[in-house]
Design a protein around this motif. Structure first.
Motif, short mmCIF file in Angstrom:
data_model
loop_
_atom_site.label_atom_id
_atom_site.label_comp_id
_atom_site.label_asym_id
_atom_site.label_seq_id
_atom_site.Cartn_x
_atom_site.Cartn_y
_atom_site.Cartn_z
N LYS A 258 -50.18 -58.28 -1.51
CA LYS A 258 -48.99 -59.09 -1.74
C LYS A 258 -48.84 -60.20 -0.70
CE LYS A 258 -45.82 -56.03 -4.23
NZ LYS A 258 -44.43 -55.50 -4.25
N GLU A 261 -50.72 -63.28 -1.79
CA GLU A 261 -50.32 -63.94 -3.03
C GLU A 261 -49.51 -65.20 -2.75
OE1 GLU A 261 -49.99 -59.84 -5.71
OE2 GLU A 261 -48.19 -60.82 -4.93
N LYS A 325 -45.21 -65.63 -9.13
CA LYS A 325 -46.39 -66.07 -8.41
C LYS A 325 -46.79 -67.43 -8.94
CE LYS A 325 -47.86 -61.26 -8.11
NZ LYS A 325 -48.86 -60.27 -8.52
#
Length: 328
Positions: A258, A261, A325
């Protein structure tokens, strides 16, 4: 030893300072990032505890501090763990002072005492009570070398302020009654503005908060599963991160991914995924007005207003929603 710093210039250092700088304890700080998890989410946020520690030492020197206080400045952050203040969230240290609690243990476990003794200096007299050093440390909202250096160094590194602005500000610092003061209200206002860009705009930047939250979650899980032990945090950022990845633990790896990202974040007090508060950091520098000291907020409405806004923001914290995202 000749040392050149981008903010303070060139200095010839005494042998004791050279040995301390080259000690394993201080050299480790080259691999401890000042901003904790910040470098994992923004490669520009990559300043180190080493740069800051040397800078604090040099600022104390520039302001006339003794060799003992310069040593205290150089060593004041030597007990910072991997990922710096992230560990305060791992151990739920609300005062963000875990590194202070282990300070004596780290000093005693290093070669620092041996170096000091070689030069006729007592580690206990210098390091047992850092509050004795009035240039190095002062309680908020006062000025101190620690607070000044990390503010100027980070904001210069991030391109928010210029070296010329720093040089002008430093020329207006004066020592009055053993404390750092500013002899110009315009420069006091400039520093207050710069300081809040550090502790509000940077420390509480949504991406920064996101990084702190995700990494602290991963570290808590790693401790619970015995992937890490508390003393492992006295290694470097890279070494601890390597242990996390080599664990191949699905829960830990999922969180670490994460951090890589490219997310879009927004502050939302109604619908949020994460909430984080940091220690309230307010500044109100003393200003030397010819023959008396006054706090900047008492003569500058701008300082008073900025401090009030910063207090509200700090108390509220950051309510963070992950919108999406970038690649979605």
């Amino acid at each position: 030893m000749k040392l050149v710093d981008k903010m303070y210039g060139e200095f010839i250092l005494e042998p004791v300072l050279e040995e301390l700088i080259n000690s394993a304890a201080v050299q480790r700080l080259k691999k401890i990032h000042q901003g904790g998890a910040s470098y994992l989410v923004n490669e520009q946020w990559n300043g180190t505890r080493y740069e800051h520690s040397v800078g604090v030492m040099l600022l104390i020197r520039q302001l006339g501090g003794s060799i003992e206080e310069q040593i205290a400045g150089l060593l004041h952050d030597v007990s910072h763990t991997a990922f710096s203040h992230v560990i305060d969230y791992v151990f739920d240290e609300k005062n963000e002072d875990y590194h202070e609690k282990i300070f004596t243990e780290v000093i005693e476990g290093s070669d620092i005492s041996t170096i000091l003794v070689r030069y006729g200096l007592e580690e206990k007299n210098i390091m047992e009570d850092l509050s004795q050093w009035s240039i190095l440390e002062q309680p908020l909202p006062e000025l101190c070398a620690d607070r000044i250096d990390y503010t100027l160094r980070d904001m210069l590194h991030f391109g928010v302020i210029s070296l010329e602005e720093i040089e002008t500000f430093l020329s207006h610092l004066v020592m009055i009654e053993g404390k750092i003061c500013i002899d110009d209200i315009g420069q006091a206002e400039w520093f207050v503005d710069t300081y809040y860009k550090e502790v509000i705009d940077y420390f509480l930047d949504p991406l920064n908060i996101y990084g702190y939250t995700i990494l602290s979650q991963a570290l808590k899980i790693a401790l619970r599963k015995n992937i890490l032990k508390p003393n492992y945090f006295l290694r470097t950022d890279e070494e601890v991160m390597d242990l996390l990845y080599r664990s191949n633990d699905e829960e830990v790896i999922r969180l670490l991914r994460k951090l890589q990202e490219d997310v879009i974040l927004m502050e939302d007090e109604e619908e949020f995924d994460y909430h984080m508060k940091q220690k309230e950091r307010l500044i109100d520098p003393p200003v030397w007005m010819g023959n008396k000291l006054v706090m900047a907020s008492s003569i500058s409405g701008k300082v008073a207003r900025q401090t009030k806004r910063a207090s509200v923001k700090a108390q509220k914290g950051v309510h963070l929603r992950v919108v999406r995202k970038h690649n979605q």
